[in-house]
Design a protein around this motif. Structure first.
Motif, short mmCIF file in Angstrom:
data_model
loop_
_atom_site.label_atom_id
_atom_site.label_comp_id
_atom_site.label_asym_id
_atom_site.label_seq_id
_atom_site.Cartn_x
_atom_site.Cartn_y
_atom_site.Cartn_z
N ILE A 12 32.00 -16.93 -84.77
CA ILE A 12 30.93 -16.46 -85.67
C ILE A 12 30.87 -14.95 -85.63
N LYS A 13 30.32 -14.38 -86.70
CA LYS A 13 30.06 -12.94 -86.73
C LYS A 13 28.72 -12.73 -87.40
N ILE A 28 32.21 -13.82 -82.09
CA ILE A 28 31.78 -14.50 -80.87
C ILE A 28 32.11 -15.98 -80.98
N GLU A 29 32.52 -16.56 -79.86
CA GLU A 29 32.71 -18.00 -79.78
C GLU A 29 32.01 -18.50 -78.52
N PHE A 30 31.09 -19.44 -78.70
CA PHE A 30 30.40 -20.03 -77.55
C PHE A 30 31.25 -21.16 -77.01
N VAL A 35 31.30 -17.17 -73.01
CA VAL A 35 31.23 -16.62 -74.35
C VAL A 35 32.47 -15.76 -74.53
N ALA A 36 33.19 -15.97 -75.61
CA ALA A 36 34.39 -15.19 -75.91
C ALA A 36 34.08 -14.20 -77.02
N THR A 158 22.17 -21.68 -79.12
CA THR A 158 23.37 -22.30 -79.67
C THR A 158 23.85 -23.37 -78.72
N PRO A 159 24.17 -24.55 -79.20
CA PRO A 159 24.65 -25.61 -78.30
C PRO A 159 25.94 -25.22 -77.60
#
Length: 160
Positions: A12-13, A28-30, A35-36, A158-159
């Protein structure tokens, strides 16, 4: 720094990155326990990973008005876009003033402001990895921080 993710589905951005026809930003990636972070414009540079605690501490720091008051740029003034790959070798990352919040669980998210030819760039790294910084221009960083202020990157919302 790890190789880039094979899947783009979970990245996501900030909605702020889409203004002015620009769609490049901090992505970002949860993940279940992390978190990446990557640069949407330079995915070949890989990604940084942080604990959720370190990431939450980072978000609290960069959304704090007192912290932002010390920055050499305003997130509310359209930032100048720069040639990140061209300027990267000219920036002195080794002597940068790295900032970050201590998450109390190890490595922290660190960032530093670097200037070149009138443009401001922001480098991000994992304090446990002294090589492999991501570099963002002022417009990308501003969109990211505005998104953080809107809780777009909060793992608690965020899940996993």
């Amino acid at each position: 720094m790890s190789p880039h993710s094979a899947s783009n589905a979970a990245w996501i951005k900030s909605r702020w990155s889409e203004g002015g026809g620009q769609q490049d930003c901090v992505e970002i990636e949860f993940r279940p326990n992390a978190v990446a972070v990557r640069d949407s414009k330079n995915r070949h540079r890989g990604e940084l990973t942080f604990s959720r605690t370190a990431w939450t501490s980072h978000l609290a720091l960069i959304t704090d008005p007192a912290e932002r008051a010390t920055w050499p740029m305003s997130i509310y003034v359209p930032g100048r876009r720069g040639d990140k790959d061209g300027v990267r070798p000219l920036l002195d990352l080794a002597h940068a003033d790295w900032r970050g919040a201590d998450p109390n669980d190890g490595a922290r998210v660190e960032y530093a402001f670097l200037s070149h030819a009138g443009a401001v760039f922001v480098a991000m790294r994992n304090s446990a990895e002294w090589r492999g910084e991501l570099l963002f221009d002022a417009a990308e960083w501003s969109a990211f921080v505005l998104g953080a202020m809107d809780n777009e990157f909060n793992p608690a919302l965020t899940p996993a």
